[in-house]
Design an enzyme around this catalytic site. Sequence first.
Site: not given
Length: 164
Positions: A74-75, A108, A113, A120
């Site tokens: 995801i970005a 992961e 981060n 999350y």
Amino acid sequence: MDKSLTIRPMRQEDLESVGDLDALSFAEPWPKHSFAYELTTNYSICLVAADTNNQVLGAIVVWIIVDEAHSATIAVHPDHLHKGIGSCLLAQALLFSAERGAVSSMLEVRRHNLAAIGLYQRFGYHRVGIRKNYYKNDNEDALLLNLDQIDILELRNFVTSNCV
């Protein structure tokens, strides 16, 4: 999320932008052909967040493995962080995953981060393990996070309230 953005399926014409976004976002980006491959499988959910000019500002790829949604990547474009784009991409991808039979999710994430870990955790993911030296460019560990139960009603409410 800005109401002028749309979460939609990734298309062939998005691949160059998605690859550029990935390279801008990660020290170890996926090879550009990887996204093209993902569009050809029946186990991948590939979404983008695009503005009214079809500029890709975010992307996510989730793999459906039996009854689990594995968030592969995801970005969000660095100029558009902290605007809810990542949350909307994740929520929509989890909804689509549940529609295809996923009941849980795992991923992961780099140990350091903190922004991603916070995202999350807001969705209910919790740490279940560590993958030592997972990232090859710097040998950083990955945290293994799990979402035990995908809550479709909660995700629909989130998407309706925040993403449309």
